[in-house]
Design a protein around this motif. Structure first.
Motif, PDB file in Angstrom:
ATOM      1  N   LYS A   1      21.898  19.873  57.439  1.00  0.00           N
ATOM      2  CA  LYS A   1      22.891  19.479  58.446  1.00  0.00           C
ATOM      3  C   LYS A   1      23.798  18.349  57.956  1.00  0.00           C
ATOM      4  N   CYS A   2      23.274  17.520  57.071  1.00  0.00           N
ATOM      5  CA  CYS A   2      23.996  16.329  56.627  1.00  0.00           C
ATOM      6  C   CYS A   2      25.257  16.705  55.837  1.00  0.00           C
ATOM      7  N   THR A   3      26.399  16.059  56.180  1.00  0.00           N
ATOM      8  CA  THR A   3      27.671  16.306  55.464  1.00  0.00           C
ATOM      9  C   THR A   3      28.143  15.056  54.729  1.00  0.00           C
ATOM     10  N   SER A   4      27.204  14.196  54.392  1.00  0.00           N
ATOM     11  CA  SER A   4      27.493  12.988  53.606  1.00  0.00           C
ATOM     12  C   SER A   4      28.431  12.037  54.329  1.00  0.00           C
ATOM     13  N   HIS A   5      28.322  11.970  55.656  1.00  0.00           N
ATOM     14  CA  HIS A   5      29.151  11.040  56.423  1.00  0.00           C
ATOM     15  C   HIS A   5      28.768   9.595  56.130  1.00  0.00           C
ATOM     16  N   ARG A   6      27.460   9.344  55.985  1.00  0.00           N
ATOM     17  CA  ARG A   6      26.868   8.067  55.597  1.00  0.00           C
ATOM     18  C   ARG A   6      27.009   6.956  56.628  1.00  0.00           C
ATOM     19  N   ALA A   7      27.262   7.315  57.886  1.00  0.00           N
ATOM     20  CA  ALA A   7      27.277   6.300  58.935  1.00  0.00           C
ATOM     21  C   ALA A   7      25.895   5.685  59.090  1.00  0.00           C
ATOM     22  N   CYS A   8      24.883   6.476  58.832  1.00  0.00           N
ATOM     23  CA  CYS A   8      23.510   5.980  58.946  1.00  0.00           C
ATOM     24  C   CYS A   8      23.234   4.850  57.972  1.00  0.00           C
ATOM     25  N   VAL A   9      23.793   4.937  56.761  1.00  0.00           N
ATOM     26  CA  VAL A   9      23.574   3.906  55.755  1.00  0.00           C
ATOM     27  C   VAL A   9      24.154   2.584  56.225  1.00  0.00           C
ATOM     28  N   GLN A  10      25.321   2.666  56.837  1.00  0.00           N
ATOM     29  CA  GLN A  10      25.995   1.450  57.284  1.00  0.00           C
ATOM     30  C   GLN A  10      25.206   0.747  58.383  1.00  0.00           C
ATOM     31  N   VAL A  11      24.677   1.526  59.369  1.00  0.00           N
ATOM     32  CA  VAL A  11      23.980   0.874  60.471  1.00  0.00           C
ATOM     33  C   VAL A  11      22.586   0.405  60.066  1.00  0.00           C
ATOM     34  N   CYS A  12      22.095   0.880  58.938  1.00  0.00           N
ATOM     35  CA  CYS A  12      20.753   0.488  58.465  1.00  0.00           C
ATOM     36  C   CYS A  12      20.837  -0.576  57.380  1.00  0.00           C
ATOM     37  N   GLU A  13      21.956  -1.248  57.296  1.00  0.00           N
ATOM     38  CA  GLU A  13      22.161  -2.192  56.194  1.00  0.00           C
ATOM     39  C   GLU A  13      21.114  -3.300  56.189  1.00  0.00           C
ATOM     40  N   ALA A  14      20.750  -3.784  57.373  1.00  0.00           N
ATOM     41  CA  ALA A  14      19.799  -4.909  57.427  1.00  0.00           C
ATOM     42  C   ALA A  14      18.410  -4.487  56.954  1.00  0.00           C
ATOM     43  N   ALA A  15      17.951  -3.325  57.411  1.00  0.00           N
ATOM     44  CA  ALA A  15      16.610  -2.867  57.021  1.00  0.00           C
ATOM     45  C   ALA A  15      16.606  -2.262  55.631  1.00  0.00           C
ATOM     46  N   GLY A  16      17.712  -1.630  55.250  1.00  0.00           N
ATOM     47  CA  GLY A  16      17.799  -1.022  53.916  1.00  0.00           C
ATOM     48  C   GLY A  16      16.863   0.146  53.711  1.00  0.00           C
ATOM     49  N   ALA A  17      16.579   0.882  54.795  1.00  0.00           N
ATOM     50  CA  ALA A  17      15.622   1.981  54.692  1.00  0.00           C
ATOM     51  C   ALA A  17      16.258   3.271  54.198  1.00  0.00           C
ATOM     52  N   ILE A  18      17.620   3.358  54.249  1.00  0.00           N
ATOM     53  CA  ILE A  18      18.294   4.622  53.915  1.00  0.00           C
ATOM     54  C   ILE A  18      19.053   4.463  52.607  1.00  0.00           C
ATOM     55  N   ASP A  19      18.747   5.329  51.657  1.00  0.00           N
ATOM     56  CA  ASP A  19      19.403   5.310  50.345  1.00  0.00           C
ATOM     57  C   ASP A  19      19.440   6.733  49.813  1.00  0.00           C
ATOM     58  N   PHE A  20      20.635   7.340  49.818  1.00  0.00           N
ATOM     59  CA  PHE A  20      20.766   8.724  49.352  1.00  0.00           C
ATOM     60  C   PHE A  20      20.739   8.828  47.829  1.00  0.00           C
ATOM     61  N   ASP A  21      20.839   7.705  47.162  1.00  0.00           N
ATOM     62  CA  ASP A  21      20.810   7.724  45.688  1.00  0.00           C
ATOM     63  C   ASP A  21      19.414   7.419  45.137  1.00  0.00           C
ATOM     64  N   ARG A  22      18.460   7.197  46.029  1.00  0.00           N
ATOM     65  CA  ARG A  22      17.101   6.883  45.577  1.00  0.00           C
ATOM     66  C   ARG A  22      16.497   8.105  44.889  1.00  0.00           C
ATOM     67  N   PRO A  23      15.997   7.970  43.659  1.00  0.00           N
ATOM     68  CA  PRO A  23      15.396   9.127  42.980  1.00  0.00           C
ATOM     69  C   PRO A  23      14.099   9.556  43.661  1.00  0.00           C
ATOM     70  N   ALA A  24      13.810  10.838  43.596  1.00  0.00           N
ATOM     71  CA  ALA A  24      12.563  11.358  44.163  1.00  0.00           C
ATOM     72  C   ALA A  24      11.379  10.753  43.417  1.00  0.00           C
ATOM     73  N   GLN A  25      10.332  10.425  44.165  1.00  0.00           N
ATOM     74  CA  GLN A  25       9.148   9.817  43.576  1.00  0.00           C
ATOM     75  C   GLN A  25       7.911  10.642  43.901  1.00  0.00           C
ATOM     76  N   ALA A  26       7.029  10.778  42.923  1.00  0.00           N
ATOM     77  CA  ALA A  26       5.778  11.509  43.118  1.00  0.00           C
ATOM     78  C   ALA A  26       4.668  10.529  43.491  1.00  0.00           C
ATOM     79  N   PHE A  27       3.844  10.945  44.468  1.00  0.00           N
ATOM     80  CA  PHE A  27       2.747  10.108  44.935  1.00  0.00           C
ATOM     81  C   PHE A  27       1.478  10.943  45.048  1.00  0.00           C
ATOM     82  N   SER A  28       0.355  10.286  45.020  1.00  0.00           N
ATOM     83  CA  SER A  28      -0.917  10.934  45.334  1.00  0.00           C
ATOM     84  C   SER A  28      -1.798   9.927  46.049  1.00  0.00           C
TER      85      SER A  28
END
Length: 694
Positions: A218-245
């Motif tokens: 659904k996402c069209t790269s509007h990135r309004a979410c990134v702007q409103v989350c600036e203080a928490a910094g929880a949203i980053d579309f450039d974050r590389p995928a990470q493997a966990f176990s």
């Protein structure tokens, strides 16, 4: 060992004198042993010896009464004679069967076996939509340490449990030792997210749900979410995928598709595809009890030297791997063996049933203990005047419940019940007993062996049991024991089981004239030999060789195409059971047919495709003696005359290499020499060349 019998308020026509004569005891018939005659029970348990109580209905009451009885030192054993015989349309004729059940109850308890231990501290991961997962967690959080793995949905605003998210890559393990692997590939970091909902409000595409993950379709790269989350910094579309176990002790899977597709998933894993189903409550209750240390029997014993799985990394027999419903068995062909994971094994024993060599044997109970029980049951039944005994093998859980439900229905005149000549025998799992025990039961005096499948069996188990029964019936029919002696009963309801047993009662195949008395050996092949020898000795008629079905046959011979065979003896080296032999004195391929398990390794190994399996049972004494399958003239060294190969093999080699550039002249002649003369000839030629050069 005192035996206490009760006709349960005179609802069973028990004959204490007949039963006592069969057991060698003076029995007193009670009608209310659990109530006003309980004093007789208390007197018996003060005697010091084991006490057999012929009642399982009031097992708990008797146990409590025993605990409150001063001076009670006797171990108590319980046996059901009510639903299995006393409550039946055939009850007046069931005294031989009831005597047999009572006699078997006097046998010693099975010897203890090694155990497999699980340790769980209650660390549970719940996989599913957040709302469903949180509802389940609310019923478990007081006893379990819970983590949620989101699969969408809307969770509670309050962060009550740790939440993981991303793409699940793998889930493996068992109770106390699960490992979950996943890739965090979403733009929102759930650890940093404060659930302020600003991103949900800001997203114009409504691509962010209340599970706080971005739907990239659904996402069209509007990135309004990134702007409103600036203080928490929880949203980053450039974050590389990470493997966990991460390690967990328990798994509750609420997804529609289970993570484990095998019929028997690992212990500690629970799949609830519909959390709204009322039956899911029983799963949650079971989960609550899975904190602590748990033990189960190690159900199998494995002897690698008997295994026909592989030789020289060539695979022959895969029977145990193919039949295992828990996927607990894997191949280690480089080590010429299979590997059984005891933590995944659920104790069905199907591997031991299909194993042709006895490399895998069922250990709980051991074969000898099973044999003692059968011999006691059938011997006592015959001593008490019983005829045409049928052994009905059923599981200790669902099978037992169905048999007992049939008995209760018979008491209410809604069913015929268990026929008088049908002896129910509970086993850990019906797939754990196969050809060796079945044929032994027939040799010990049974006319038929029936196996009850009550709906808990994997499809491959039923297929394997049918194949084994086809082999067993072929053997008996070939020996003149007419009729079908083995039957797989598939019944999940009382009416279905009742109908099957009525049909079973109408069929009386021919039995052995003189019952055997041998003890079952721990080795499967040894037991089979004892049973077959007895059945052959008393056979009404006998063919020298009995053709057997190819599927599941543990007996047979091989045919050798003598035109193709070069007597390379690769098959001898591959044979795991010493069925194929060479002759140190002559170029011969020999066979001892009784040792052949039809594993197919010789057929797979033969470089000339000269071997064909022949499933059959040879009944003559020759099956135990070596016989020559192929032989040829030895080939003598052209220099010293010593035999070093076969005429056919050397001629075949010469024919293949005659046109090769490296094997011309003297080199071709050296192929006709033994190893020693070949070396001498090479050195002689080298010395002559040096002299010529000088």
């Amino acid at each position: 060992m005192p035996t206490l019998i009760c006709d349960c308020n005179k609802t069973m026509p028990l004959q204490e004198k007949t039963l006592g004569a069969a057991l060698g005891e003076n029995l007193t018939l009670h009608s209310s042993l659990c109530r006003r005659e309980a004093g007789d029970f208390q007197s018996a348990i003060r005697s010091g010896g084991d006490v057999v109580v012929a009642c399982t209905q009031e097992k708990r009451l008797f146990a409590e009464l025993g605990g409150n009885t001063e001076g009670a030192v006797s171990p108590i054993r319980f046996v059901n004679i009510r639903e299995t015989g006393g409550w039946s349309a055939d009850a007046p004729k069931a005294m031989p069967k009831i005597a047999a059940l009572l006699a078997a109850a006097h046998l010693p308890e099975p010897e203890p076996v090694p155990v497999v231990t699980y340790k769980s501290a209650g660390r549970l991961v719940i996989i599913g939509e957040l709302d469903d997962a949180e509802r389940a967690a609310a019923m478990l959080a007081d006893v379990l340490d819970i983590t949620l793995f989101t699969q969408g949905g809307a969770g509670a605003q309050e962060r009550r449990y740790p939440v993981l998210g991303g793409r699940i890559d793998a889930l493996a393990g068992w109770l106390g030792a699960f490992e979950l692997k996943w890739t965090r590939d979403n733009a929102i970091d759930l650890d940093l997210c404060t659930r302020c909902n600003a991103c949900v409000v800001a997203c114009p595409e409504q691509a962010i749900g209340l599970d706080y993950q971005v739907d990239m379709d659904k996402c069209t790269s509007h990135r309004a979410c990134v702007q409103v989350c600036e203080a928490a910094g929880a949203i980053d579309f450039d974050r590389p995928a990470q493997a966990f176990s991460e390690a967990f002790h328990l798994v509750l899977d609420l997804r529609a598709e289970a993570a484990f597709r095998q019929h028997a998933p690992p212990q500690g894993y629970f799949h609830v595809p519909d959390p709204a189903d009322p039956r899911s409550l029983s799963t949650l209750l079971e989960l609550r009890g899975l904190v602590g240390e748990f033990e189960k029997p190690k159900f199998f014993q494995y002897k690698q030297k008997l295994c026909a799985h592989s030789r020289n990394e060539t695979v022959g027999c895969n029977a145990c791997i193919d039949v295992c419903s828990a996927e607990a068995i894997s191949s280690e062909k480089s080590r010429q063996q299979v590997k059984v994971n005891p933590n995944l094994c659920v104790g069905c024993g199907a591997c031991t049933t299909v194993c042709p060599t006895g490399a895998l044997t069922f250990a709980y109970p051991r074969a000898g203990e099973q044999g003692d029980k059968l011999r006691t049951l059938l011997g006592t039944y015959a001593k008490a005047g019983g005829r045409d005994a049928v052994v009905l093998l059923h599981s200790h859980e669902k099978g037992r419940e169905l048999v007992e439900a049939l008995g209760r229905a018979a008491q209410l005149k809604r069913a015929a019940g268990v026929p008088a000549h049908v002896i129910p025998v509970p086993v850990w799992h019906t797939a754990s007993i196969g050809l060796d025990v079945w044929l032994s039961a027939i040799a010990l005096g049974a006319t038929q062996v029936a196996v009850l499948a009550a709906g808990e069996e994997a499809p491959q188990y039923l297929q394997a049991l049918r194949a084994q029964m086809d082999v067993a019936d072929a053997i008996l029919n070939g020996l003149g024991y007419a009729g079908s002696h083995f039957r797989l009963i598939q019944a999940r309801t009382v009416p279905a089981l009742d109908q099957e047993l009525v049909q079973l009662a109408a069929h009386r195949p021919r039995a052995v004239a003189t019952p055997a008395r041998f003890a079952l050996a721990q080795e499967k092949r040894a037991t089979l030999e004892l049973a077959i020898d007895h059945l052959v000795e008393h056979a009404p008629q006998r063919a020298d060789a009995i053709a057997l079905p190819a599927a599941g046959s543990p007996f047979g011979a091989i045919e050798v195409d003598k035109d193709k065979c070069t007597l390379c003896l690769s098959c001898v080296g591959a044979c795991p059971s010493n069925a194929l032999l060479d002759n140190p004195q002559l170029p011969q391929l020999r066979m001892v047919e009784k040792n052949c398990v039809q594993c197919g390794l010789c057929e797979q190994t033969c470089p000339e495709d000269a071997i064909t399996l022949v499933p059959r049972l040879l009944t003559t004494p020759q099956r135990k003696e070596p016989r020559v399958l192929n032989e040829t003239q030895p080939y003598g060294c052209i220099r010293c005359g010593k035999p070093f190969g076969t005429l056919k093999a050397i001629e075949a080699m010469l024919g293949k290499l005659a046109g090769h550039s490296m094997f011309q002249g003297a080199a071709l002649e050296r192929l006709k020499m033994c190893g020693d003369c070949r070396v001498i000839d090479i050195h002689s030629s080298t010395d002559e060349t040096k002299i010529t050069d000088l």
